[in-house]
Scaffold this motif. Structure first.
Motif, short mmCIF file in Angstrom:
data_model
loop_
_atom_site.label_atom_id
_atom_site.label_comp_id
_atom_site.label_asym_id
_atom_site.label_seq_id
_atom_site.Cartn_x
_atom_site.Cartn_y
_atom_site.Cartn_z
N LEU A 337 0.71 -1.21 0.01
CA LEU A 337 -0.19 -0.04 -0.03
C LEU A 337 0.97 1.32 0.06
O LEU A 337 0.31 2.32 -0.33
N GLY A 338 2.14 1.21 0.31
CA GLY A 338 2.88 2.43 0.34
C GLY A 338 3.04 3.26 -0.69
O GLY A 338 2.73 4.58 -0.77
N LEU A 339 3.27 2.50 -1.95
CA LEU A 339 3.29 3.63 -3.21
C LEU A 339 2.00 3.93 -3.52
O LEU A 339 1.97 4.95 -4.30
N SER A 340 0.86 3.26 -3.61
CA SER A 340 -0.55 3.59 -3.84
C SER A 340 -0.86 4.70 -3.09
O SER A 340 -1.49 5.55 -3.56
N ILE A 341 -0.72 4.54 -1.67
CA ILE A 341 -1.26 5.78 -0.82
C ILE A 341 -0.23 6.86 -1.01
O ILE A 341 -0.69 8.18 -1.05
N SER A 342 1.16 6.82 -1.36
CA SER A 342 2.18 7.85 -1.63
C SER A 342 1.52 8.70 -2.85
O SER A 342 1.46 9.90 -2.93
N ARG A 343 1.21 7.90 -3.99
CA ARG A 343 0.48 8.61 -5.28
C ARG A 343 -0.60 9.41 -4.98
O ARG A 343 -0.87 10.33 -5.22
N THR A 344 -1.67 8.81 -4.05
CA THR A 344 -2.89 9.36 -3.72
C THR A 344 -2.41 10.75 -3.03
O THR A 344 -3.09 11.91 -3.28
N ILE A 345 -1.69 10.62 -2.01
CA ILE A 345 -1.11 12.02 -1.09
C ILE A 345 -0.45 12.94 -2.13
O ILE A 345 -1.08 14.10 -2.02
N ILE A 346 0.45 12.52 -2.88
CA ILE A 346 0.67 13.41 -4.11
C ILE A 346 -0.42 14.13 -4.96
O ILE A 346 -0.16 15.46 -5.02
N GLY A 347 -1.26 13.27 -5.29
CA GLY A 347 -2.21 13.85 -5.97
C GLY A 347 -3.14 14.86 -5.40
O GLY A 347 -3.44 15.83 -5.87
N MET A 348 -3.26 14.58 -4.07
CA MET A 348 -4.14 15.48 -3.42
C MET A 348 -3.25 16.82 -3.26
O MET A 348 -4.06 17.84 -2.84
N HIS A 349 -1.96 16.82 -3.35
CA HIS A 349 -1.15 18.00 -3.22
C HIS A 349 -1.06 18.52 -4.47
O HIS A 349 -0.24 19.68 -4.79
N ARG A 350 -1.90 18.22 -5.76
CA ARG A 350 -1.89 18.68 -7.11
C ARG A 350 -0.50 18.47 -7.74
O ARG A 350 0.16 19.21 -8.51
N GLY A 351 0.31 17.32 -7.21
CA GLY A 351 1.57 16.81 -7.83
C GLY A 351 1.52 15.70 -8.51
O GLY A 351 0.23 15.02 -8.87
N ARG A 352 2.66 15.22 -8.65
CA ARG A 352 2.79 14.03 -9.67
C ARG A 352 4.01 13.06 -8.90
O ARG A 352 5.04 13.71 -8.42
N LEU A 353 3.63 11.68 -8.88
CA LEU A 353 4.60 10.68 -8.37
C LEU A 353 4.84 9.72 -9.68
O LEU A 353 3.89 9.13 -9.86
N TRP A 354 6.16 9.30 -9.76
CA TRP A 354 6.10 8.48 -11.13
C TRP A 354 7.70 7.93 -10.84
O TRP A 354 8.57 8.38 -10.04
N ALA A 355 8.00 6.87 -11.50
CA ALA A 355 9.26 6.10 -11.48
C ALA A 355 9.90 5.66 -13.00
O ALA A 355 9.17 5.71 -13.91
N GLU A 356 11.14 5.84 -12.97
CA GLU A 356 11.76 5.56 -14.13
C GLU A 356 13.23 4.87 -13.70
O GLU A 356 13.75 4.89 -12.75
N ASN A 357 13.49 3.94 -14.72
CA ASN A 357 14.71 3.28 -14.56
C ASN A 357 15.86 4.20 -15.02
O ASN A 357 15.71 4.87 -15.91
N ASN A 358 17.06 4.04 -14.22
CA ASN A 358 18.30 4.84 -14.50
C ASN A 358 18.87 4.21 -15.93
O ASN A 358 18.90 3.13 -16.11
N ILE A 359 19.59 5.02 -16.46
CA ILE A 359 20.36 4.51 -17.60
C ILE A 359 21.55 3.56 -17.28
O ILE A 359 21.45 2.57 -17.79
N GLU A 360 22.04 3.70 -16.10
CA GLU A 360 23.36 2.75 -16.06
C GLU A 360 22.42 1.75 -15.15
O GLU A 360 22.58 0.53 -15.47
N ARG A 361 22.24 1.75 -13.66
CA ARG A 361 21.50 0.58 -13.06
C ARG A 361 20.69 1.48 -12.08
O ARG A 361 20.94 2.55 -11.84
N GLY A 362 19.61 0.89 -11.41
CA GLY A 362 18.90 1.22 -10.65
C GLY A 362 17.81 1.97 -10.81
O GLY A 362 17.47 2.10 -12.14
N ALA A 363 16.85 2.57 -10.11
CA ALA A 363 15.83 3.35 -10.56
C ALA A 363 15.61 4.45 -9.59
O ALA A 363 16.16 4.85 -8.33
N THR A 364 14.79 5.50 -10.35
CA THR A 364 14.70 6.75 -9.64
C THR A 364 13.13 6.93 -9.47
O THR A 364 12.32 6.97 -10.32
N PHE A 365 12.84 7.46 -8.03
CA PHE A 365 11.37 7.90 -8.26
C PHE A 365 11.28 9.43 -7.91
O PHE A 365 11.86 10.00 -7.32
N PHE A 366 10.28 9.88 -8.79
CA PHE A 366 10.33 11.45 -8.81
C PHE A 366 8.85 11.87 -8.07
O PHE A 366 7.99 11.51 -8.26
#
Length: 381
Positions: A337-366
């Protein structure tokens, strides 16, 4: 009860076109005279409040909404009520409404004043918000449960961090007792010990403050916030856990960033969840690669962006699509539920939450949030 003038009642309640039109509207609608007495009620009102329509005619609107008074009800910017100007626009007001059987429910009421056959009339729209308020309460409870669950993951490292200043305080008190028992008393040593006790006490109280802030339960508290301060607080909270896991946390925060408008506890929850997810993503990588990089910078003139980057194995294409869905988790003990609730919270703040894979390794959450202080937010409403 004062009687309504016959011409006013006839001109409004007797108009077949008005009555038929209002009867088709699927929300409660009343027409009120200048004293707040009911001139007409549509069938949906009878269903919602448990009265017959005819039984409401001539009764004061306070029968249905006790605190609704037309002579002093105006919603100004920021939520304050005042007399002038409510004829200029329709505004939604939150009130407690009362049914015929005495039960109360939360309602939103829209008011619009106009003239009808030379009579001053107010049209009142009453919307039952019981389900919405229940849904919001359940959402807050679920978010609180997720925060408590997240803090449970940190219990061991937090206990270790709290134990350090407490042990130091005990040792210093015992040392001070020995110095006080000596003859003569070395006041300089005692003074230095007391200073150490004050510093250790401050460390312990700050840790407890950060824990209490995250697990706090309550209503949404919107305020102007410094994102840099919130991020630093969360990083300090996970410091011991990062040390135990052999993870280095780096901060890159742009200077002179404007405030954002939001709820501090909820934004802390989002950042804490994303940081711990980054830690988990690096469990199986070599210790030298365990770096969680947190950056805070402008994305544009109107948006500020938080980026939390890990050096884990990244996310497969199917996980990128699913990670924000409720109950999806790759952790054995995760709630999903962590990411689902986090996206809901950011949506309530009129923002965006998304994820992308890094070019080299790993991922980044924005996390992108709009700039603006609480006063400016109120003015825009």
């Amino acid at each position: 009860m004062n009687e309504i003038p016959a011409d006013a009642l006839a001109s409004i309640s007797g108009d077949a076109y008005v009555r038929e039109a209002l009867a088709l509207v699927p929300i409660s609608i009343l027409t009120l005279d200048e004293q707040g007495r009911i001139l007409m009620a549509n069938p949906e009102t009878a269903v919602l409040f448990g009265y017959k329509c005819d039984a409401l005619i001539g009764r004061p609107v306070e029968l249905l909404v006790p605190d609704l008074q037309l002579d002093n009800l105006v919603l100004l910017r920021g939520g304050a009520f005042a007399p002038p100007g409510f004829h200029e626009r329709t505004a939604l007001h939150e009130f407690s409404a009362r049914r015929n059987n005495g039960t109360e429910f939360q309602a939103e009421i829209g008011l619009k004043a106009f003239q009808f056959d030379e009579n001053n009339v107010t049209l009142a729209f009453i919307i039952d918000r019981t389900e919405r308020y229940e849904l919001e309460r359940h959402r807050r409870d679920l978010a609180h449960l997720t925060r408590v669950s997240t803090m449970g993951q940190l219990a061991s490292s937090l206990a270790h961090e709290l134990n350090q200043p407490l042990t130091a305080i005990l040792s210093n008190v015992q040392a001070a007792q020995r110095f006080l028992a000596a003859d003569p008393i070395d006041l300089a040593e005692v003074r230095e010990i007391l200073n150490d006790i004050v510093q250790d006490d401050y460390r312990a109280s700050e840790l407890i403050r950060r824990i209490r802030a995250v697990v706090k339960k309550g209503d949404l508290e919107v305020a102007s916030l410094d994102l840099a301060s919130i991020i630093r607080d969360v990083v300090l909270l996970v410091r011991s856990d990062a040390i135990v896991r052999g993870i280095k946390v780096t901060l890159d925060i742009e200077g002179d960033l404007p405030p954002v408008c939001g709820d501090k506890v909820q934004l802390q929850q989002v950042i804490l969840n994303l940081l711990l997810n980054a830690f988990d993503a690096m469990n199986d990588v070599p210790p030298t690669d365990r770096v969680a990089a947190v950056t805070l910078a402008r994305e544009s003139d109107q948006m500020i962006c938080i980026a939390i980057r890990d050096r884990g194995h990244g996310l497969t294409a199917d996980k990128l699509d699913k990670i924000f869905k409720p109950f999806f988790t790759s952790k054995p003990q995760g709630l999903g539920l962590g990411l689902s609730i986090s996206r809901t919270i950011i949506g309530m703040h009129r923002g965006r939450l998304w994820a992308e894979n890094n070019i080299e390794r790993g991922a980044t959450f924005f996390v992108a949030l709009p700039v603006g202080d609480a006063a400016g937010q109120a003015e825009s409403r």
